[in-house]
Write an enzyme that holds these catalytic residues in place. Structure first.
Site, short mmCIF file in Angstrom:
data_model
loop_
_atom_site.label_atom_id
_atom_site.label_comp_id
_atom_site.label_asym_id
_atom_site.label_seq_id
_atom_site.Cartn_x
_atom_site.Cartn_y
_atom_site.Cartn_z
N GLY A 29 -2.36 -2.09 7.99
CA GLY A 29 -1.91 -1.23 9.08
C GLY A 29 -1.34 -2.00 10.25
N LEU A 32 1.53 -1.21 11.49
CA LEU A 32 2.76 -1.45 10.72
C LEU A 32 3.93 -1.85 11.61
CD1 LEU A 32 2.48 1.58 8.24
CD2 LEU A 32 1.68 -0.79 7.92
N HIS A 61 6.37 -4.67 7.17
CA HIS A 61 5.71 -3.75 6.24
C HIS A 61 6.70 -2.70 5.73
CE1 HIS A 61 2.10 -4.79 8.91
NE2 HIS A 61 1.70 -5.17 7.72
N GLY A 67 4.53 -9.55 0.78
CA GLY A 67 5.49 -10.32 1.58
C GLY A 67 5.37 -11.83 1.32
N GLN A 68 6.51 -12.47 1.35
CA GLN A 68 6.52 -13.95 1.30
C GLN A 68 5.82 -14.53 2.53
OE1 GLN A 68 10.46 -15.86 1.22
NE2 GLN A 68 9.49 -17.55 2.34
N GLN A 77 -1.14 -16.17 -0.34
CA GLN A 77 -1.77 -14.93 -0.82
C GLN A 77 -1.08 -14.44 -2.09
OE1 GLN A 77 -3.13 -11.42 1.67
NE2 GLN A 77 -1.10 -10.71 1.11
N ARG A 108 -0.37 -9.26 14.39
CA ARG A 108 -1.07 -10.01 15.45
C ARG A 108 -0.15 -10.35 16.63
NH1 ARG A 108 -4.17 -11.96 10.84
NH2 ARG A 108 -6.35 -11.74 11.39
P1 AMP Z 1 -0.95 -7.20 6.28
O1 AMP Z 1 -0.97 -5.82 6.84
O2 AMP Z 1 -0.79 -8.26 7.30
O3 AMP Z 1 -2.08 -7.44 5.31
O4 AMP Z 1 0.38 -7.30 5.41
C1 AMP Z 1 0.64 -6.38 4.39
C2 AMP Z 1 1.81 -6.88 3.59
O5 AMP Z 1 2.96 -6.99 4.42
C3 AMP Z 1 1.58 -8.27 2.99
O6 AMP Z 1 2.12 -8.31 1.68
C4 AMP Z 1 2.36 -9.16 3.93
O7 AMP Z 1 2.81 -10.36 3.32
C5 AMP Z 1 3.53 -8.27 4.29
N1 AMP Z 1 4.14 -8.71 5.53
C6 AMP Z 1 3.50 -8.98 6.70
N2 AMP Z 1 4.37 -9.43 7.62
C7 AMP Z 1 5.59 -9.44 7.02
C8 AMP Z 1 6.90 -9.82 7.44
N3 AMP Z 1 7.14 -10.27 8.67
N4 AMP Z 1 7.91 -9.70 6.56
C9 AMP Z 1 7.68 -9.24 5.30
N5 AMP Z 1 6.48 -8.87 4.83
C10 AMP Z 1 5.44 -8.97 5.68
#
Ligand code: AMP
Length: 279
Positions: A31, A33, A37, A147-148, A153, A187
């Site tokens: 979340g 977002l 995301h 996401g890369q 991960q 963050r």
């Molecule tokens: P999180 O909510 O941080 O657990 O991220 C959820 C998904 O979004 C994960 O697969 C992350 O790698 C991806 N993600 C987070 N930040 C970015 C970004 N800046 N660009 C692309 N994907 C992202």
């Protein structure tokens, strides 16, 4: 958009939808977002018939309880963003829906669990695989999108999928950045304007590596980049490493077929990560 809070509700719905040619894409998130995301949702929508986004701040992957408490949870905003992005289904479970009180989980992740993020956040990837495995079991997706941005991960989840022989295709999606180059992250809202400006050096150093890795010795280049970060204002460097992109082992010569540079640093109280695939 349909919203489900229970695993049984979601899987009953998905089972009723799944016919022979119907594909489901899963985008797991915690979340808060942002466009990073939402880019995953868009890629998933282009590749599958129905997109499920999950929002779950997973307690077992947090190594610091303050970090867990402070994690942003703007759920009404998130729902509005998902509606606007034409996401089909939101899975929004409670902690008790996903975890029994006494639950053991351990999967052998080898060195991935001991290096870089695994070293700094012991147990983090066990928690990540635990929840992603539960999400895979619930949703049974044809494809799952990550996401890369969280490169390590992705490798960890790939390892779990291989080990458990799960029938899901993993898709790595590009890093989405702010206009000034900072990788988007939930963050980032904790950064003051000064910290945001300080944090830009992370992407700049990755760009420096992209420009020089073909012509310079990798070990020297890594040292030079580390020096730049160590002397940068407001940056508390945790690691900067050029690694074999397949397994994140450190590189010690030039002849690696695949290379990734990964960085983690604290900027003020906020911990940021970023990376670039060099080759
Ligand atoms: P999180 O909510 O941080 O657990 O991220 C959820 C998904 O979004 C994960 O697969 C992350 O790698 C991806 N993600 C987070 N930040 C970015 C970004 N800046 N660009 C692309 N994907 C992202």
């Amino acid at each position: 958009m349909k919203i489900f809070h229970t695993r049984s509700g979601l899987s009953t719905y998905l089972n009723s939808k799944k016919t022979s040619n119907f594909s489901v894409g899963l985008v797991p998130t915690m979340g808060a977002l942002h466009n990073g995301h939402l880019s995953l949702i868009e890629i998933a929508a282009n590749q599958t018939d129905l997109v499920v986004c999950s929002i779950f701040v997973n307690p077992t992957q947090f190594t610091d309880s303050k970090d867990l408490d402070n994690y942003p949870r703007p759920i009404e905003n998130d729902i509005a963003k998902l509606e606007a992005a034409h996401c089909d289904v939101l899975f929004l479970p409670s902690v008790s829906e996903m975890y029994h009180k006494t639950e053991q989980w351990h999967i052998d992740l080898g060195d991935l669990d001991k290096r870089l993020e695994g070293k700094i956040r012991p147990g983090h990837y066990q928690g990540v695989t635990q929840i992603v495995n539960k999400l895979f079991t619930t949703v049974n997706p044809d494809k799952a999108f990550f996401g890369q941005k969280d490169y390590q991960q992705f490798l960890v989840i790939k390892k779990m999928v291989d080990q458990l022989k799960l029938d899901v295709e993993l898709i790595m999606c590009p890093i989405i950045r702010e206009q000034d180059g900072l990788a988007m992250s939930s963050r980032n809202i904790h950064l003051s304007p000064k910290e945001h400006a300080d944090a830009l050096i992370l992407n700049q150093v990755l760009k420096f590596l992209e420009e020089n890795f073909k012509t310079q010795n990798l070990i020297n280049l890594e040292k030079e980049a580390t020096k730049i970060l160590e002397s940068s204002e407001g940056i508390e460097l945790e690691y900067l490493e050029i690694c074999n992109a397949d397994n994140l082992e450190p590189v010690n010569s030039e002849d690696y077929p695949s290379l990734v540079a990964l960085v983690a640093a604290k900027v003020g109280r906020t911990r940021l990560i970023d990376n670039t695939i060099l080759r």
